[in-house]
Design an enzyme around this catalytic site. Structure first.
Site, mmCIF file in Angstrom:
data_model
loop_
_atom_site.group_PDB
_atom_site.id
_atom_site.type_symbol
_atom_site.label_atom_id
_atom_site.label_comp_id
_atom_site.label_asym_id
_atom_site.label_seq_id
_atom_site.Cartn_x
_atom_site.Cartn_y
_atom_site.Cartn_z
ATOM 1 N N ASP A 32 -73.748 75.273 10.413
ATOM 2 C CA ASP A 32 -73.621 74.593 11.716
ATOM 3 C C ASP A 32 -74.972 74.391 12.400
ATOM 4 O OD1 ASP A 32 -70.877 74.457 11.418
ATOM 5 O OD2 ASP A 32 -70.540 76.378 12.423
ATOM 6 N N ARG A 85 -72.380 69.898 18.885
ATOM 7 C CA ARG A 85 -73.703 70.333 18.417
ATOM 8 C C ARG A 85 -74.715 69.187 18.399
ATOM 9 N NH1 ARG A 85 -72.407 75.604 17.480
ATOM 10 N NH2 ARG A 85 -70.446 75.924 16.374
ATOM 11 N N SER A 135 -66.517 77.520 1.701
ATOM 12 C CA SER A 135 -65.905 77.281 3.006
ATOM 13 C C SER A 135 -65.142 78.514 3.451
ATOM 14 C CB SER A 135 -64.954 76.074 2.927
ATOM 15 O OG SER A 135 -64.069 76.095 4.031
HETATM 16 C C1 S3P Z 1 -66.181 78.381 10.343
HETATM 17 C C2 S3P Z 1 -66.566 77.976 9.113
HETATM 18 C C3 S3P Z 1 -67.467 76.836 8.859
HETATM 19 C C4 S3P Z 1 -68.137 76.332 10.131
HETATM 20 C C5 S3P Z 1 -67.213 76.322 11.297
HETATM 21 C C6 S3P Z 1 -66.655 77.706 11.550
HETATM 22 C C7 S3P Z 1 -65.280 79.542 10.455
HETATM 23 O O1 S3P Z 1 -66.714 75.805 8.255
HETATM 24 O O2 S3P Z 1 -68.690 75.055 9.940
HETATM 25 O O3 S3P Z 1 -67.887 75.888 12.465
HETATM 26 O O4 S3P Z 1 -65.143 80.116 11.557
HETATM 27 O O5 S3P Z 1 -64.676 79.920 9.444
HETATM 28 P P1 S3P Z 1 -66.479 75.790 6.653
HETATM 29 O O6 S3P Z 1 -66.068 77.149 6.287
HETATM 30 O O7 S3P Z 1 -65.404 74.789 6.361
HETATM 31 O O8 S3P Z 1 -67.808 75.383 6.079
#
Ligand code: S3P
Length: 445
Positions: A328, A402, A175
């Site tokens: 995403d 989305r 993440s």
């Molecule tokens: C993001 C990280 C992702 C993604 C989100 C944007 C970011 O989430 O799903 O739309 O900008 O760091 P995770 O890191 O929790 O998977």
């Protein structure tokens, strides 16, 4: 929240070839980060190409509430005068992040390194999402939380650490939000803050921290992971940031152009950071014509022009280790897989359950409603492509931008129209989606 409380349903239907050239809005991840780092820097940051979607505007407001000067100086052009690392002031009111997990979680990290208290809140979707994963490392660094609902749900109060402690943290899931929260808190901690991830997630925070003058080193760790070391207490200096077009937004016109017969669409300045382009890799494996040209880079972020032509797609197997680079994009990939010949198996999608909605179930429901055979098996999604989609379904968007855009893309090539119950949340990430798609020839009513 600025969008209407009234649902705005919309229907998409089989359209003639999509043609033309567009630039989708600025990348959401980079837009959030440019405002936050601008606010933590000393001096002026100038941002061009900022995504002016609701999620990012909520981050801009929170930076203002924490003491930074944030001004819009022109279309997509913004100026931030920061307070310096550790310099945030107590906000007078709760910080409202609307629908945005990224804004909320990154700002939690930034607040955790300042001796202030802030209340974090959001809409019903964000209030249902887990925050424990962010609070755990931030508490290890000295932050304190109150009003904790089950799973650390919003609204909650976060008090930053007076003397933040640098930590070495292994993220429990891939993440970028967890990693970024730890790094942003680590800015105020003396010594080295280390984040280890088993699977590399998007590295925009690392690249931008370097661009603002921080000392940060990222090395590969194991087969797919990274080890990131940040030296605390840097003086971040205001910088120029050019925000490339968002590959996660480009995904919608890209898939639309692939599935609508005769289409030929060009997209300018699409960010091609390899930690974000898993969808394009997968679509190419499915037989998609996606041609890249005019590759260039800014502040460490590569971008290119993409030309996409309608293509006959075939089912593929998408490996779990690719998930962080297209986390995403599974909804719109599932839409593409519905038009492919053969089975597409997408593995390792557990994280989809904790996005703006439970996207694993929502994707299956979207496909089923439109006559596509689909199965959720554990954390895997299996789509039986038949080369055509019956359509005719009504798709529930569950406050998730989305889902709305993916369902509308499906309807552009399905036999009967596809209807979504609410398009309002599209404004969180891609405010011009409907007019931009119409300009390419998409039919909505
Ligand atoms: C993001 C990280 C992702 C993604 C989100 C944007 C970011 O989430 O799903 O739309 O900008 O760091 P995770 O890191 O929790 O998977």
């Amino acid at each position: 929240m600025t969008h209407s409380d009234h649902a705005a349903p919309l229907e998409s239907r089989a359209s003639g070839p999509l043609t033309g050239k567009v630039r989708v809005p600025g990348d959401k991840s980079i837009s959030h980060r440019s405002l936050i780092l601008g606010a933590l820097a000393v001096g002026e940051t100038r941002i061009s190409g900022l995504l002016e979607g609701e999620d990012v505007l909520n981050t801009a407001k929170s930076m203002q509430a924490l003491g930074a000067r944030v001004e819009r100086t022109g279309d997509f052009e913004w100026k931030v005068n920061g307070v310096g690392v550790g310099g945030f002031a107590h906000p007078e009111k709760p910080l409202d992040f609307g629908n945005s997990g990224t804004g909320c979680r990154l700002v939690m990290g930034a607040v955790a390194g300042c001796p202030i208290t802030a209340v974090f809140d959001g809409d019903a979707s964000l209030r249902s999402r887990p925050m424990r994963r962010i609070l755990d490392p931030l508490e290890l660094m000295g932050a304190r939380t109150g009003d904790i609902r089950e799973g650390g749900r919003l609204p909650l109060t976060l008090s930053g650490a007076r003397y933040p402690v640098p930590i070495t943290y292994k993220t429990p899931v891939a993440s970028a939000q967890i990693k970024s929260a730890v790094l942003l808190a680590g800015l105020s901690a003396p010594g080295i803050t280390t984040v280890i991830e088993k699977e590399a997630s998007r590295d925009h925070t690392e690249l931008m921290l370097k661009h603002f003058g921080a000392e940060i080193v990222s090395q590969t760790e194991g087969a797919h992971g990274r080890r990131i070391e940040l030296t605390g207490e840097p003086e971040l200096r205001g910088a120029e940031v050019v925000v490339p077009a968002d590959p996660s937004s480009a995904a919608f016109p890209v898939v639309a152009a692939l599935v609508v017969a005769g289409s030929d669409v060009t997209l300018d300045d699409v960010m091609t950071n390899p930690l974000r382009t898993g969808l394009f890799t997968t679509l190419r494996e499915m037989g998609a014509f996606i041609e890249e040209s005019e590759a260039r880079g800014d502040a460490g972020e590569p971008m290119a022009r993409l030309r996409v032509r309608a293509s006959k797609l075939r089912g593929v197997e998408v490996p779990p280790e690719r998930a962080p680079s297209m986390i995403d994009e599974y909804l719109v990939l599932a839409a593409a897989a519905s038009f492919a010949e053969g089975t597409t198996t997408m593995r390792g999608l557990k994280e989809l359950r904790v996005k703006e909605s439970d996207r694993l179930e929502a994707t299956a429901a979207m496909l089923r409603a439109n006559g596509v055979r689909v199965e959720v098996s554990g954390d895997d999604l299996i789509v039986e492509g038949k080369g055509h989609v019956p359509g005719g379904g009504l798709v529930a968007t569950h406050m998730d931008h989305r889902i709305a855009m993916s369902a509308l893309v499906m309807g552009l090539a399905s036999e009967k129209p596809v209807k979504v119950d609410d398009t309002a949340f599209i404004a969180t990430s891609f405010p011009d989606f409907i007019p931009m798609m119409r300009s390419l020839g998409a039919e909505f009513s």
